[in-house]
Design a protein around this motif. Structure first.
Motif: not given
Length: 348
Positions: A110, A113-114, A116, A145-146, A149, A155, A158, A162
């Motif tokens: 997790y 997550i940013n 990608e 997860m992506l 999002k 959250k 998500i 995961v």
């Protein structure tokens, strides 16, 4: 490292995008950490994008930042594969698995997550370097997860995705290894055994408290399809949760783009084509389109081998035609939507 908002007209080749760029219709044009090139600048202008966010450190600091992020994702990926293999093996033997261990693996995934762009780059490089079942579970967890999002889930949702990705295929360890590793086509009886893996997996976790009922449901139902042709229960789309629909899409994508004992992997762009052709019957169309529109932009900058024998780089992926990107070879631009005889043979 700081970020700054700049006019597209002021962007230079080599600047790095720090925040996803989306068209007014919601299509992803460029993802975070995409390195800007001349072609992308043109397309940003064509989509009437006036401003973008870029990293402010300049060309000297940016490559170091990118390398650090990528190597962190890569290191954690390898550790996750080892750790989930231990969890699955313990479950298959009926041993107790600590919730804290699952949380540790999930949190490791997790926290990226940013990232990608780096997640996709990492999965492209490493997905087949370990045992398929375990690396596939980690891949599906990252992709799931992506997608969650991109669908703007919470959250908490998500986090459930995961864990569902990590455990969705655990029942495969109960399928005879000679069937899983068979190089030729499996017969009806063998395929019948393979189709039992969701039930095997569900039975491995149904009496434990390491995951939620939502995750247990995904383990059982990730091969169900919108038109009721899936297994093991033959459910239809109205009976499937968003969690099952997400894992169904990313499970299929990772399987298509992975090497298997009985076939070689397909390129992401061939996978896009296969999934688009099957999306109406088998997959939730909104979930599928959200995945494809976003994941496609993550391949900008990837090296490819064309069927001409030439090596090139993905310059741009048109949001309206993701199966036909624009490729650069030296100073030449090749638009695959116009060059019908040229196609991507492999990712490098």
């Amino acid at each position: 490292m700081g970020k700054k908002c700049v006019l597209v007209s002021d962007c230079k080749a080599g600047d790095v995008i720090s925040q996803k760029v989306v068209s007014k219709y919601g299509a992803t044009i460029a993802v975070e950490n995409t390195i800007i090139n001349y072609y992308i600048i043109q397309k940003l202008a064509a989509f009437e994008i006036k401003y973008v966010w870029i990293y402010a450190a300049g060309m000297e600091g940016t490559p170091k930042f990118i390398s650090t992020n990528f190597f962190d994702v890569k290191k954690n990926y390898k550790e996750n594969v080892i750790e989930i293999s231990e969890v699955v093996n313990d479950l298959s033997k009926g041993k107790k698995v600590e919730v804290a261990k699952m949380n540790k693996i999930s949190n490791s995934i997790y926290k990226a997550i940013n990232d990608e762009y780096y997640i996709v780059k990492c999965l492209s490089e490493l997905k087949n370097s370990e045992g398929y079942v375990y690396s596939h579970c980690v891949n599906v967890s990252f992709y799931g997860m992506l997608l969650a999002k991109w669908l703007c889930l919470t959250k908490r949702d998500i986090s459930q995705i995961v864990e569902a990705g990590l455990l969705h295929d655990i029942g495969q360890v109960k399928v005879p290894i000679e069937i899983l590793n068979k190089k030729g086509k499996v017969d009806i009886e063998e395929f019948g055994e393979i189709k039992k893996h969701p039930v095997y997996g569900y039975n491995m976790v149904k009496g434990t408290n390491i995951v939620s009922d939502i995750v247990k449901e995904v383990i059982l139902m990730h091969h169900e399809r919108m038109n009721s042709t899936g297994y093991p229960l033959g459910k239809n789309g109205d009976e499937l949760s968003i969690y099952c629909k997400i894992i169904a899409v990313v499970d299929a994508y990772d399987a298509i783009t992975s090497d298997r004992v009985y076939r070689k992997r397909e390129t992401p762009f061939k996978a896009f084509e296969i999934l688009k052709n099957n999306s109406l019957e088998y997959f939730d169309i909104h979930v599928m389109n959200t995945f494809l529109e976003n994941i496609a932009a993550c391949y900008v900058g990837s090296k490819v081998l064309l069927n001409t024998g030439e090596e090139g780089e993905i310059l741009y992926v048109p949001p309206h035609n993701i199966t036909k990107p624009v490729v650069s070879i030296g100073k030449r631009y090749i638009d695959l939507s116009k060059e019908k005889s040229i196609e991507i043979k492999a990712m490098l």
